[in-house]
Motif scaffolding. Structure first.
Motif, PDB file in Angstrom:
ATOM      1  N   PHE A  62       0.760  -1.323   0.185  1.00 33.47           N
ATOM      2  CA  PHE A  62      -0.052  -0.021  -0.072  1.00 33.47           C
ATOM      3  C   PHE A  62       0.937   1.404   0.002  1.00 33.47           C
ATOM      4  O   PHE A  62       0.393   2.192  -0.595  1.00 33.47           O
ATOM      5  N   THR A  63       2.007   1.414   0.607  1.00 35.34           N
ATOM      6  CA  THR A  63       2.803   2.571   0.722  1.00 35.34           C
ATOM      7  C   THR A  63       4.228   2.400  -0.246  1.00 35.34           C
ATOM      8  O   THR A  63       5.039   2.957  -0.143  1.00 35.34           O
ATOM      9  N   ARG A  64       3.778   1.529  -1.278  1.00 37.16           N
ATOM     10  CA  ARG A  64       4.797   1.358  -2.162  1.00 37.16           C
ATOM     11  C   ARG A  64       5.398   2.694  -3.007  1.00 37.16           C
ATOM     12  O   ARG A  64       4.542   3.555  -2.951  1.00 37.16           O
ATOM     13  N   ARG A  65       6.521   2.563  -3.370  1.00 39.40           N
ATOM     14  CA  ARG A  65       6.935   3.621  -4.257  1.00 39.40           C
ATOM     15  C   ARG A  65       6.674   3.480  -5.741  1.00 39.40           C
ATOM     16  O   ARG A  65       6.386   2.184  -6.145  1.00 39.40           O
ATOM     17  N   LEU A  66       6.902   4.479  -6.481  1.00 37.22           N
ATOM     18  CA  LEU A  66       6.619   4.448  -7.845  1.00 37.22           C
ATOM     19  C   LEU A  66       8.080   3.995  -8.697  1.00 37.22           C
ATOM     20  O   LEU A  66       9.086   4.408  -8.156  1.00 37.22           O
ATOM     21  N   LYS A  67       7.980   3.268  -9.849  1.00 32.26           N
ATOM     22  CA  LYS A  67       9.472   3.250 -10.585  1.00 32.26           C
ATOM     23  C   LYS A  67       9.559   4.696 -11.092  1.00 32.26           C
ATOM     24  O   LYS A  67       8.919   5.621 -11.193  1.00 32.26           O
ATOM     25  N   THR A  68      10.895   4.825 -11.052  1.00 31.90           N
ATOM     26  CA  THR A  68      11.613   6.228 -11.419  1.00 31.90           C
ATOM     27  C   THR A  68      10.990   6.402 -13.005  1.00 31.90           C
ATOM     28  O   THR A  68      11.065   5.566 -13.814  1.00 31.90           O
ATOM     29  N   GLY A  69      10.465   7.654 -13.088  1.00 32.25           N
ATOM     30  CA  GLY A  69      10.026   8.060 -14.343  1.00 32.25           C
ATOM     31  C   GLY A  69       8.610   8.208 -14.538  1.00 32.25           C
ATOM     32  O   GLY A  69       8.215   8.579 -15.528  1.00 32.25           O
ATOM     33  N   SER A  70       7.977   7.384 -13.611  1.00 34.26           N
ATOM     34  CA  SER A  70       6.185   7.338 -13.547  1.00 34.26           C
ATOM     35  C   SER A  70       5.634   8.426 -13.570  1.00 34.26           C
ATOM     36  O   SER A  70       4.514   8.391 -14.142  1.00 34.26           O
ATOM     37  N   ARG A  71       6.343   9.533 -13.020  1.00 35.23           N
ATOM     38  CA  ARG A  71       5.664  10.831 -12.745  1.00 35.23           C
ATOM     39  C   ARG A  71       6.566  11.759 -13.547  1.00 35.23           C
ATOM     40  O   ARG A  71       7.838  11.808 -13.122  1.00 35.23           O
ATOM     41  N   LYS A  72       5.883  12.819 -14.590  1.00 41.46           N
ATOM     42  CA  LYS A  72       6.926  13.581 -15.033  1.00 41.46           C
ATOM     43  C   LYS A  72       6.388  14.878 -14.475  1.00 41.46           C
ATOM     44  O   LYS A  72       5.242  15.281 -14.601  1.00 41.46           O
ATOM     45  N   ILE A  73       7.245  15.704 -13.790  1.00 40.85           N
ATOM     46  CA  ILE A  73       7.036  17.005 -13.152  1.00 40.85           C
ATOM     47  C   ILE A  73       7.643  17.971 -13.730  1.00 40.85           C
ATOM     48  O   ILE A  73       9.210  17.865 -13.913  1.00 40.85           O
ATOM     49  N   GLN A  74       7.043  19.099 -13.976  1.00 38.45           N
ATOM     50  CA  GLN A  74       7.703  20.244 -14.707  1.00 38.45           C
ATOM     51  C   GLN A  74       8.696  20.790 -13.778  1.00 38.45           C
ATOM     52  O   GLN A  74       8.307  21.311 -12.750  1.00 38.45           O
ATOM     53  N   GLN A  75       9.737  21.010 -14.195  1.00 34.56           N
ATOM     54  CA  GLN A  75      10.904  21.670 -13.332  1.00 34.56           C
ATOM     55  C   GLN A  75      10.815  23.226 -13.410  1.00 34.56           C
ATOM     56  O   GLN A  75      11.526  23.690 -14.011  1.00 34.56           O
ATOM     57  N   ASP A  76       9.668  23.869 -12.770  1.00 41.89           N
ATOM     58  CA  ASP A  76       9.437  24.925 -12.741  1.00 41.89           C
ATOM     59  C   ASP A  76       9.115  25.541 -11.204  1.00 41.89           C
ATOM     60  O   ASP A  76       8.453  25.126 -10.586  1.00 41.89           O
TER      61      ASP A  76
END
Length: 261
Positions: A62-76
């Protein structure tokens, strides 16, 4: 019937019951429930950090992490992103310290923040309520880059924060256990209110968390479903008006723009 449900919920909202549920979820016995849990709630196991067979308990999954790159976050540095995967259940301006009509109930910022002297910062600001269902990813990330200037833990109840709880239990967002992080951005301050819920063992901060954070950094996680409330200062945030109550958002999705002062 609603009165009966409300009474049963009051009786089951004790930390003892929540603690027992949490102990089971952390036990090896609960491993057998993971595949059924994932299927029942339609969880996308392909984005999980590990294979489903590698998790050692239901809580671990339930508290799992996501694979690297699963979320694309705008670096702003001047945007606000969603700290969680969630459904928007409340949104709007704060009117003289009042958060109006969250599922038919009004709240005060003073109650939500446990009478903190920081309450005045958000008296006429902006709020968002983000509900995490059991199907959602339950780690909480930084909505902005900045500095964590304070973390405050507020003991409380563990009422459900789903539609029933928000509509029929009295002011659950300000009665439940909360962990509040105040984040100072270059141009503003944001309160990130993490609200515990029924069957939540605890709200956990990430170990060795630095005060200086970057947008998207992992801050904490819920053990089972809960809610996050974001509070912004007056005239400091331009909201993305394409988002409405009932919409789903993903962690890292842009919610709006910070207004430079």
């Amino acid at each position: 019937m609603k009165t009966i449900f409300r009474l049963l919920t009051e009786l089951s909202s004790r930390k003892t019951i929540s603690r027992l549920t949490g102990q089971f979820a952390k036990s090896k016995i609960s491993i057998k429930l993971i595949p059924r849990f994932a299927k029942t709630y339609g969880i996308n196991i392909n984005e999980a950090e590990k294979n489903i067979n590698e998790y050692v308990s239901l809580n671990d999954f339930f508290t799992r992490r996501l694979k690297t790159g699963s979320r694309k976050i705008q670096q702003d540095d001047n945007i606000v992103v969603s700290p969680v995967d969630a459904k928007i259940t409340g949104i709007g301006t704060i009117e003289n310290g009042e958060i109006i009509n969250v599922k038919g109930q009004d709240y005060t910022v003073d109650e939500l923040l446990n009478h903190s002297p920081r309450t005045v910062t958000y008296k006429n600001g902006f709020y968002m309520v983000l509900y995490l269902s059991p199907s959602d990813y339950h780690r909480i990330h930084a909505p902005v880059s900045g500095e964590i200037v304070e973390n405050e833990h507020i003991p409380g109840k563990v009422y459900p924060v789903n539609d029933f709880g928000l509509k029929h239990m009295r002011k659950v967002l300000s009665r439940n256990e909360r962990l509040i992080s105040y984040i100072r951005h270059e141009f503003t301050e944001i309160a990130l209110v993490k609200v515990g819920a029924m069957n939540v063992s605890s709200i956990q901060l990430i170990e060795s968390l630095n005060n200086e954070i970057s947008i998207g950094d992992e801050l904490a996680y819920f053990e089972f479903g809960s809610t996050v409330v974001l509070l912004m200062e007056k005239d400091s945030f331009q909201y993305n008006e394409n988002k409405f109550i009932g919409d789903k958002v993903k962690m890292g999705e842009t919610l709006g723009q910070i207004i430079k002062k």
